[in-house]
Design an enzyme around this catalytic site. Structure first.
Site, short mmCIF file in Angstrom:
data_model
loop_
_atom_site.label_atom_id
_atom_site.label_comp_id
_atom_site.label_asym_id
_atom_site.label_seq_id
_atom_site.Cartn_x
_atom_site.Cartn_y
_atom_site.Cartn_z
N HIS A 183 -0.99 9.06 -4.45
CA HIS A 183 -2.04 8.21 -3.88
C HIS A 183 -3.33 8.49 -4.64
O HIS A 183 -3.96 9.54 -4.46
CB HIS A 183 -2.19 8.52 -2.40
CG HIS A 183 -3.04 7.53 -1.67
ND1 HIS A 183 -3.88 6.63 -2.30
CD2 HIS A 183 -3.19 7.28 -0.35
CE1 HIS A 183 -4.49 5.88 -1.41
NE2 HIS A 183 -4.09 6.26 -0.19
N HIS A 198 0.86 -1.19 0.00
CA HIS A 198 0.00 0.00 0.00
C HIS A 198 0.90 1.24 0.00
O HIS A 198 0.67 2.16 -0.80
CB HIS A 198 -0.90 -0.05 1.23
CG HIS A 198 -1.96 1.01 1.26
ND1 HIS A 198 -2.81 1.26 0.21
CD2 HIS A 198 -2.32 1.88 2.25
CE1 HIS A 198 -3.65 2.24 0.55
NE2 HIS A 198 -3.36 2.64 1.78
#
Lengths: 409, 85
Positions: free
Chosen positions: A336, A301
């Site tokens: 992101h 992530h």
């Protein structure tokens, strides 16, 4: 062990990211660790003035309707690439047997902000009649269904920054339950708005490196100070393996394992022990009939925030202490992309399988002590034959997802 | 015709991607194949540009482009702002 014909195949991919329109552009950017962050005029005057935007959108082919929020436009572009990539023709397929599962953290939020501002500025008669169809979070799925003639199950999944991965897990379930034969699954987000940028900044989640945007997103680096807001879309075409084989499709890989867990800890901060994410890794491995020692590669992530990267590094260290799979994060290059990240990174995971190449982590210079036990790939892309790749995503609300991919045989 | 008509044509071809051949002042909203929401959006777009209120409840399928320009002109005159044409 899943029977061969029960496995889920990835038969097409599509990407629209700050690296550009089309999977090839994004693959090139992550493999060369090219940062896509830049000063953003739309954020002028805010505490954080940079972001990662999709370039050249106005010149891209395809529907650019005033009816669509930007997040829908991204989804449509990525989906048309994925469907063509899978060798499918929406004019010829049995639409009632096609499903669409799209994730998004914020849906058409820029439309919402613009129209709300208009309401306050010039009153109710001045707002667009398409405000709701443009901003409601399920509408990209609906628009995609109209565009591609999809008449099977359709829905939107929302788990914040895990939305894209959740969409893939849900699509796999629909296929396994024989509710569809083809699933168009993924996610899109375009939430680089003044409100979102100001709000994320207010909670201390964003990097403040306004003078050097290109070096701001640095997953697992000691100098990281927050994530960089980005927009994008990732779409995958999923089919049961037997169906893909019957039409001689050539899968990128197999989605062999899925897991979803929840932290039940805090709304935004992850459980510092990472117990939920740890369990998600274990469950995904079990679902894939594998153990930690089989893992060759992890697409983390890795958001470039202090908390996530420290927690995730701890989880990966404990899980894979004896194994040291290669670890990467695409967020150094792409920023992101919020709900789209899980889907974009799933595409990158299968591209790693296909190309035998692991992209490096952009801007990784000094590895955080918590991440030192890990084999983080930095500098140059690494050639590696990968037989089992895991992709992890975590979202506000404590949602954790892990996907396990193997090469197509 | 005039700059107001030209602006209307530009909006229809750019924003609404109208592909009607031979668009002319007598072309109607029905011929443009704009659904009801699109007609409202058209009026709001023109409203934003000219800074004047345009009542979309007056829109009818048989309304022509010339009729719309007349509506804009009448509203601007009524507000004493004909120079915005």
């Amino acid at each position: 062990m899943k029977l061969a014909q029960e496995r889920i195949a990835v038969t097409g991919v599509g990407l629209v990211t700050p690296a550009g329109v089309g999977a090839a552009r994004t693959w090139e950017a992550v493999c060369t660790a090219r940062s896509t962050a830049a000063t953003d005029q739309n954020l002028a005057g805010l505490p954080v003035t940079f972001s990662c935007r999709v370039p050249g959108l106005d010149a891209a082919p395809g529907p650019r309707s005033w009816r669509h929020d930007r997040y829908t436009q991204l989804a449509l572009l990525a989906a048309s690439e994925a469907v063509a990539d899978a060798g499918l023709d929406p004019r010829a397929w049995a639409g009632t047997r096609v499903a669409v599962v799209l994730g998004s953290a914020a849906g058409g939020i820029s439309t919402y902000e613009e129209q709300h501002a208009k309401l306050l500025r010039t009153g109710p008669e001045s707002i667009s009649p398409l405000t709701l169809p443009a901003f409601l979070p399920n509408m990209a799925a609906g628009q995609l269904a109209i565009e591609l003639g999809i008449r099977g199950p359709s829905l939107h999944t929302a788990t914040a920054c895990a939305s894209g991965a959740t969409a893939l897990i849900t699509a796999a379930q629909l296929l396994r339950d024989d509710l569809c034969d083809i699933a168009i699954a993924g996610a899109a987000d375009s939430m680089i708005t003044r409100l979102c940028a100001a709000a994320f900044a207010k909670m201390g989640a964003l990097s403040r490196r306004n003078e050097q945007p290109e070096s701001a997103s640095r997953p697992f680096d000691t100098q990281r100070d927050g994530f960089v807001l980005a927009e994008g879309a990732g779409i995958l075409v999923l089919e049961r393996s037997a169906d893909a084989a019957a039409r001689r499709a050539r899968p990128y890989g197999m989605l062999d394992g899925c897991a979803a867990t929840t932290d039940a800890h805090g709304v935004t901060a992850p459980d510092p022990e990472g117990r939920g994410l740890h369990r998600a890794f274990e469950l995904a491995l079990a679902d894939a009939d594998a153990t930690a020692r089989h893992v060759d590669h992890v697409n983390a992530h890795g958001t470039s925030t202090l908390l996530n990267d420290r927690m995730e590094a701890g989880v990966l260290s404990r899980l894979f202490a004896a194994v040291a799979p290669s670890v990467t994060s695409a967020k150094g290059a792409l920023g992101h992309t919020m709900g789209a990240a899980g889907a974009i990174e799933a595409v990158l995971a299968v591209l790693t399988l296909q190309h035998g190449l692991v992209p490096p982590i952009a801007n990784l210079c000094a590895v955080d002590p918590a991440a030192r036990p890990l084999d983080l790939v930095s500098g140059r892309a690494r050639q590696q034959t990968v037989d089992l790749a895991l992709s992890a995503s975590s979202g506000f609300g404590g949602h954790n997802t892990v996907l396990a991919f193997r090469p197509a045989i | 015709m005039d700059s107001a008509y030209q602006h209307l044509v530009d909006v229809l071809t750019d924003k609404f991607e109208s592909t009607v051949a031979d668009m002319n002042p007598r072309t109607t909203l029905a011929e443009l194949e704009l659904d009801s929401l699109a007609v409202v959006e058209l009026f709001i777009t023109l409203q934003d540009h000219y800074g004047v209120e345009l009542d979309d409840s007056q829109a009818r399928p048989e309304m022509s482009l010339k009729d719309i320009v007349s509506l804009i002109r009448a509203q601007l005159n009524a507000e004493g702002r004909a120079e915005r044409l």
